[in-house]
Scaffold this motif. Sequence first.
Motif, mmCIF file in Angstrom:
data_model
loop_
_atom_site.group_PDB
_atom_site.id
_atom_site.type_symbol
_atom_site.label_atom_id
_atom_site.label_comp_id
_atom_site.label_asym_id
_atom_site.label_seq_id
_atom_site.Cartn_x
_atom_site.Cartn_y
_atom_site.Cartn_z
ATOM 1 N N SER A 120 -25.522 6.209 1.017
ATOM 2 C CA SER A 120 -26.604 7.060 1.578
ATOM 3 C C SER A 120 -27.180 8.140 0.942
ATOM 4 O O SER A 120 -26.526 8.728 0.109
ATOM 5 C CB SER A 120 -26.095 7.402 2.947
ATOM 6 N N MET A 132 -26.941 4.275 7.513
ATOM 7 C CA MET A 132 -25.846 4.612 8.652
ATOM 8 C C MET A 132 -25.867 3.769 9.924
ATOM 9 O O MET A 132 -24.825 3.257 10.532
ATOM 10 C CB MET A 132 -25.439 5.849 8.852
ATOM 11 N N TYR A 133 -27.206 3.102 10.043
ATOM 12 C CA TYR A 133 -27.296 2.431 11.355
ATOM 13 C C TYR A 133 -26.663 1.288 11.584
ATOM 14 O O TYR A 133 -26.092 1.084 12.728
ATOM 15 C CB TYR A 133 -28.772 2.156 11.503
ATOM 16 N N ALA A 138 -17.318 4.456 8.351
ATOM 17 C CA ALA A 138 -18.141 5.528 7.577
ATOM 18 C C ALA A 138 -17.089 6.469 6.879
ATOM 19 O O ALA A 138 -15.860 6.783 7.472
ATOM 20 C CB ALA A 138 -18.801 6.483 8.708
ATOM 21 N N LEU A 159 -23.714 9.637 13.908
ATOM 22 C CA LEU A 159 -22.953 8.511 13.985
ATOM 23 C C LEU A 159 -22.720 7.974 15.427
ATOM 24 O O LEU A 159 -22.683 6.726 15.721
ATOM 25 C CB LEU A 159 -21.836 8.396 13.077
ATOM 26 N N SER A 163 -26.053 5.601 16.022
ATOM 27 C CA SER A 163 -25.731 4.052 15.401
ATOM 28 C C SER A 163 -26.077 3.096 16.127
ATOM 29 O O SER A 163 -25.975 3.239 17.265
ATOM 30 C CB SER A 163 -24.314 4.294 14.615
ATOM 31 N N LYS A 164 -26.159 1.913 15.600
ATOM 32 C CA LYS A 164 -26.486 0.672 16.450
ATOM 33 C C LYS A 164 -25.081 0.431 17.306
ATOM 34 O O LYS A 164 -25.133 0.061 18.337
ATOM 35 C CB LYS A 164 -26.469 -0.650 15.384
ATOM 36 N N VAL A 173 -18.405 3.799 15.338
ATOM 37 C CA VAL A 173 -17.957 3.581 14.111
ATOM 38 C C VAL A 173 -16.897 4.354 13.793
ATOM 39 O O VAL A 173 -16.392 5.368 14.168
ATOM 40 C CB VAL A 173 -19.220 4.421 13.406
#
Lengths: 271, 94
Positions: A120, A132-133, A138, A159, A163-164, A173
């Motif tokens: 990143s 990060m998505y 992480a 996050l 995040s997704k 995550v």
Amino acid sequence: MSKVIVVTSGKGGVGKTTTSASFSSGLALRGNKTVVIDFDVGLRNLDLIMGCERRVVYDIINVINGEVSLKQALIKDKNCDNLYILPASQTRDKEALNLEGVERILNELRETFDYIVCDSPAGIESGAFTAMYFADEALVVTNPEVSSVRDSDRILGILAAKSKRAVDGLDSVKEHLLVTRYDPKRVEAGEMLSVTDIQEILRIPLIGVIPESESVLQASNAGTPAIHLDKSDVAEAYRDVVGRFMGEEGLPMRFVTVEKKGFFKRLLGGR
Amino acid sequence: MSMISGLISYLRGNEKKTAIVAKERLQIILAHERAGRGAPAPDYLPALQEELMVVIAKYIHIDRESINVQLEKHGEYDVLELNITLPDKMRLNR
């Protein structure tokens, strides 16, 4: 099942690219098919740290725009058979790195690779967000220093919320704390936050501690990820990180206390 | 800190190590920042408020607006705050 891992920190200069290079190399050394992607469009540096800067022809934006295939843009690492590098674009506009394009690339990479490491950029702008998505896990790189710890906390908040995985309501995550540039001497003198302090503040599991070392600069000078250096604390520490990441148990946390030099070591002037 | 008071605290040996100062400062600022961004209110809050309303209304005449249920973060722990404004002339049903 492949994993996407983002190496992130918020703050710049804490060791994200150094970590991305060594961590991805370590995964590859253990036989995992690994790719490391530079998300820092406009300020690419992973190629230099990996020592492949002169072999860069195409980059991630070329792939997103459909100008070349992923295969054409991937660079094979010179040290590890299982490792490939996808460089960032040095010239193009950052906005070209859009979520749809990145998702397409990641899905394609998932078909071939076990681990996809995303290096990143600093900050919390679109580049860092895009990196990060899609992460499953992480590595939050943190220096024992107030501004770095604060920025890591901010990143953890993002996050957890944006995040997704957070948006889709999946398992969150998986976060790992990686403390870098650690100096046990200064910690013992009360001049530096200890690993325990940082863990207590950020409240995420610790995956490793990388000691402050001159060899990191030597590695970047040479374009060889620090994990390949012989007889270096940093290399050992990164190998431990990779071991823990892959679920190896019982690895002691090394380089967190001041090393008492043995008699022979002192005699021979070793460090 | 003047040189003399600095010297005195040095001689007393009560000079705070900077790492401790750093930790304390971080704990305070992060507690504040985390509270700011906080997770959205959990979805059981409206139902909780509704049921509390029913229970309290058995004993006290109050209207819907005078009960407020909130979840706040205070550093390491969450605080469930229940705020009931009683009417000026409290009339008990009993």
